[in-house]
Scaffold this motif. Structure first.
Motif, PDB file in Angstrom:
ATOM      1  N   ARG A 156       0.822  -1.210   0.000  1.00 23.17           N
ATOM      2  CA  ARG A 156       0.000   0.000   0.000  1.00 23.17           C
ATOM      3  C   ARG A 156       0.856   1.260   0.000  1.00 23.17           C
ATOM      4  O   ARG A 156       0.392   2.338  -0.382  1.00 23.17           O
ATOM      5  N   GLY A 186       0.319  -2.122   8.193  1.00 23.59           N
ATOM      6  CA  GLY A 186      -1.135  -2.270   8.185  1.00 23.59           C
ATOM      7  C   GLY A 186      -1.570  -3.283   7.151  1.00 23.59           C
ATOM      8  O   GLY A 186      -0.878  -4.277   6.894  1.00 23.59           O
ATOM      9  N   ASP A 192     -12.181  -0.192   4.121  1.00 20.24           N
ATOM     10  CA  ASP A 192     -12.418   1.246   4.225  1.00 20.24           C
ATOM     11  C   ASP A 192     -11.113   2.024   4.327  1.00 20.24           C
ATOM     12  O   ASP A 192     -11.003   3.132   3.800  1.00 20.24           O
ATOM     13  N   GLU A 193     -10.112   1.440   4.984  1.00 20.98           N
ATOM     14  CA  GLU A 193      -8.865   2.181   5.195  1.00 20.98           C
ATOM     15  C   GLU A 193      -8.107   2.436   3.891  1.00 20.98           C
ATOM     16  O   GLU A 193      -7.270   3.335   3.827  1.00 20.98           O
ATOM     17  N   TRP A 194      -8.370   1.655   2.866  1.00 20.52           N
ATOM     18  CA  TRP A 194      -7.733   1.909   1.570  1.00 20.52           C
ATOM     19  C   TRP A 194      -8.350   3.107   0.853  1.00 20.52           C
ATOM     20  O   TRP A 194      -7.731   3.694  -0.023  1.00 20.52           O
ATOM     21  N   GLY A 209      -9.776   5.836   2.542  1.00 17.49           N
ATOM     22  CA  GLY A 209      -9.485   7.071   3.260  1.00 17.49           C
ATOM     23  C   GLY A 209     -10.582   8.105   3.090  1.00 17.49           C
ATOM     24  O   GLY A 209     -11.762   7.830   3.338  1.00 17.49           O
TER      25      GLY A 209
END
Length: 253
Positions: free
Chosen positions: A37, A93, A214-216, A218
């Protein structure tokens, strides 16, 4: 469902990849090709990889198992290569990885024949997801256990690097299909169109899009729904990109 593994060992970099992927080992004792990532292409390349790979699987095409790969903060501290160490630190992460197909070889259309229906399915897929990276120079296909496997869909969905006018792009032909390595063999595009449309129901597309962490996303979390809308629009109007591919193929042959 996508499994989650924890990376335990960095084996070797794959420097032919633009984002410095690497062969790694995980806590399930399997080897994976890890997509970071923290690479220059960022999480959007991972989103494209996830969506492209799972859509391909839904169409019955062979794709190595895709897993989420957790990278611990302490993982890169002993890495001597500064470039790799920086990449590891930036990728702490949740990352993405594909099962490593040990002993596979790069698909060479000059040396291996391919079934026209299979070629048509792959061309249809790449038109759907706007995958620019399946050319003779870089086929992103592997021959493993006497079967063809698809890898590396990180360059697909290129519209998401600039969301401007994405609704109109959903109903546009895929002009770069003219460079597709399998286009000369894709003589069954009309036949596979109906079959693929039936497989990619709105429910199936929604389930695949919901896999995106969801964290990808942002600050672009609201665009998760846009991926589903884009794909549903392209499936509903697949005749546009199918006809474009047929015209491009006619120009080749």
């Amino acid at each position: 469902m996508i499994r989650t593994v924890h990376v335990t060992r960095y084996v070797t970099p794959l420097r032919e990849g633009g984002s410095l992927p690497a062969v790694t080992e995980a806590d399930d004792d399997f080897l994976y090709v890890l997509k970071f990532r923290g690479s220059g292409q960022g999480p959007k390349a991972l989103i494209a990889e996830l969506l492209g790979g799972e859509i391909a699987r839904a169409l019955g095409l062979r794709v190595p198992e895709i897993v989420f790969a957790e990278l611990d903060a302490a993982y890169g501290r002993t890495e001597p290569d500064q470039e790799i160490q920086d990449l590891l630190k930036a990728s702490v992460g949740l990352n993405l990885a594909l099962h490593y197909l040990s002993g596979s070889i790069t698909f060479d259309p000059a040396a291996l024949s391919i079934d026209p229906v299979l070629a048509s399915r792959i061309v249809w897929l790449d038109c759907l997801i706007t995958n620019v990276d399946r050319t003779a120079r870089n086929t992103n296909m592997l021959w493993w256990n006497k079967q063809l496997w698809l890898i590396d869909h990180g360059a697909a969905f290129y519209f998401h690097h600039n969301w401007k006018d994405w609704e109109n792009r959903a109903q546009q032909p895929f002009s770069l299909v003219k460079d597709h390595v399998l286009l000369p063999w894709a003589s069954a595009l009309k036949e596979v169109d109906a079959e693929n449309r039936a497989l990619l129901t709105p429910e199936r597309i929604d389930a695949i899009v919901r896999l995106i962490p969801d964290e990808w996303l942002g600050e672009e979390l609201a665009y998760k729904e846009a991926y589903a809308r884009f794909l549903n629009e392209r499936v509903a109007h697949s005749s546009i990109f199918v006809n474009g591919a047929l015209h491009a193929r006619q120009a080749l042959i």
